[in-house]
Design a protein around this motif. Structure first.
Motif, PDB file in Angstrom:
ATOM      1  N   GLU A 103       0.854  -1.304  -0.036  1.00  0.00           N
ATOM      2  CA  GLU A 103      -0.009   0.118  -0.153  1.00  0.00           C
ATOM      3  C   GLU A 103       0.822   1.248  -0.132  1.00  0.00           C
ATOM      4  N   GLU A 104       1.814   1.076   0.950  1.00  0.00           N
ATOM      5  CA  GLU A 104       2.836   2.440   0.986  1.00  0.00           C
ATOM      6  C   GLU A 104       3.860   2.759  -0.230  1.00  0.00           C
ATOM      7  N   PHE A 105       3.801   1.561  -1.077  1.00  0.00           N
ATOM      8  CA  PHE A 105       4.727   1.590  -2.291  1.00  0.00           C
ATOM      9  C   PHE A 105       3.671   2.331  -3.469  1.00  0.00           C
ATOM     10  N   LEU A 106       2.604   1.650  -3.449  1.00  0.00           N
ATOM     11  CA  LEU A 106       1.386   2.065  -4.616  1.00  0.00           C
ATOM     12  C   LEU A 106       1.133   3.359  -4.365  1.00  0.00           C
ATOM     13  N   LEU A 107       0.870   3.886  -2.956  1.00  0.00           N
ATOM     14  CA  LEU A 107       0.367   5.093  -3.048  1.00  0.00           C
ATOM     15  C   LEU A 107       1.131   5.872  -2.032  1.00  0.00           C
ATOM     16  N   PRO A 108       2.445   6.431  -2.561  1.00  0.00           N
ATOM     17  CA  PRO A 108       3.416   6.999  -1.700  1.00  0.00           C
ATOM     18  C   PRO A 108       2.905   7.929  -0.775  1.00  0.00           C
ATOM     19  N   ASP A 109       2.009   8.526  -0.828  1.00  0.00           N
ATOM     20  CA  ASP A 109       1.412   9.778  -0.042  1.00  0.00           C
ATOM     21  C   ASP A 109       0.990   9.024   1.484  1.00  0.00           C
ATOM     22  N   ARG A 110       0.928   7.605   1.537  1.00  0.00           N
ATOM     23  CA  ARG A 110       0.496   6.800   2.681  1.00  0.00           C
ATOM     24  C   ARG A 110       1.677   6.193   3.181  1.00  0.00           C
ATOM     25  N   ARG A 111       2.918   6.662   2.351  1.00  0.00           N
ATOM     26  CA  ARG A 111       4.101   6.125   3.349  1.00  0.00           C
ATOM     27  C   ARG A 111       4.228   6.476   4.796  1.00  0.00           C
ATOM     28  N   GLY A 112       4.571   5.526   5.596  1.00  0.00           N
ATOM     29  CA  GLY A 112       4.650   5.918   7.064  1.00  0.00           C
ATOM     30  C   GLY A 112       3.489   6.125   7.731  1.00  0.00           C
ATOM     31  N   ILE A 113       2.295   5.956   6.860  1.00  0.00           N
ATOM     32  CA  ILE A 113       1.019   5.994   7.611  1.00  0.00           C
ATOM     33  C   ILE A 113       0.164   4.687   7.716  1.00  0.00           C
ATOM     34  N   ALA A 114       0.454   3.867   6.609  1.00  0.00           N
ATOM     35  CA  ALA A 114      -0.264   2.512   6.733  1.00  0.00           C
ATOM     36  C   ALA A 114       0.201   1.517   7.785  1.00  0.00           C
TER      37      ALA A 114
END
Length: 305
Positions: free
Chosen positions: A178-189
């Protein structure tokens, strides 16, 4: 131009057994002339669905041939761009993986989770990335556009559901994807999973860091606030949301500001902080006025949590 054509059975059979001449001939017959060189040039900047959309204004096919450009662009991509991943290949492997994980959550022990992750990880290696190592935006938009709202919600909740159901390893692997596909979620998922494994304090700290990190995109920081809200850390939402709202006003990003007002309002209500709510009502009026002046004639979106 080739006189070879695809017959009406193409929708049932798919295009893989038809010759390239037949596919190109059918496109030509219904108004779209394309050569391998043309296609390669288009493929430098676009992916199959966008290429098909560019063909639609000239397309004269109806009935069974109305959707043909999409299938043709996908098939020609496979033949003329072999070795380059197409967005629909990512869509397919992601849908398969989500299906397998859904079966596992329903208690099907023999759900094909391992093989689905394997296929997904193979596909992931071929996703085109920018110089920051993040997936190409056009590629991702096309790959994710096939998922409806329900599937998107499942995607959002899946890692946490897996963690809560005791499938820690799969939860971690899915959050990583998820964090790879949607970089805005990096460190959040990932922090959300940590919280559902009982590491709540560490998770809240990670989310607070993400929310206050000015090197992140504004949307990424709102997602971190959203994460805190999701974990019912209303005091933390109040602490990080306020400076972020001031920043949104400073950069005149009124949509971001409205999103933050809605999230702060939710947190203050939960905290029973009537003073903060009264101040926020003034903020809201100011932001809404600025929004309406910046976007005259554009009705405000309903920004709800």
């Amino acid at each position: 131009m080739s006189t070879d054509r695809v017959d009406k059975a193409w929708q049932r059979k798919g295009l893989k057994d038809y010759s390239t001449e037949a596919i190109v001939g059918t496109l030509g017959h219904y108004g779209v002339t394309v050569s391998e060189a043309d296609f390669r040039q288009l493929a430098e900047k676009q992916y199959p669905a966008s290429i098909a959309e560019a063909w639609l204004p000239q397309w004269k096919g109806t009935g069974q041939f109305a959707p043909f450009p999409y299938a043709a662009a996908g098939e020609l991509w496979k033949r003329w761009q072999s070795g380059r991943l197409a967005p629909y290949e990512l869509s397919e492997s992601l849908a398969q993986l989500m299906g397998a994980l859904g079966q596992l959550l329903q208690g099907l022990q023999q759900a094909p989770v391992a093989s689905s992750f394997e296929r997904m990880n193979e596909v992931r290696k071929s996703v085109p990335v920018n110089d920051k190592g993040e997936p190409d935006l056009g590629f991702m938009q096309e790959a994710l556009s096939v998922f409806d709202e329900r599937a998107a919600r499942t995607f959002d909740d899946l890692a946490e559901m897996l963690a809560k159901a005791g499938h820690a390893e799969h939860a971690e692997a899915f959050a990583d994807l998820e964090e790879f596909l949607l970089p805005d979620r990096r460190g959040i998922a990932k922090p959300i999973i940590r919280a559902s494994r009982g590491e709540r304090d560490a998770a809240l700290e990670d989310l607070q860091k993400a929310a206050t990190d000015s090197s992140r995109t504004p949307i990424s920081r709102v997602l971190a606030v959203e994460g805190l809200l999701h974990l019912k850390a209303n005091d933390k939402v109040a602490a990080v949301g306020r400076p972020l709202l001031e920043e949104a006003e400073r950069i005149q990003d009124w949509h971001l500001a409205l999103d933050l007002v809605a999230r702060l309002e939710h947190a203050y209500k939960q905290l029973g902080d009537s003073t903060a709510l009264a101040t926020l009502a003034q903020d809201r009026a100011r932001v809404e006025k600025a929004h309406d002046e910046a976007h005259p004639g554009h009705r405000r979106h309903q920004h709800q949590h």
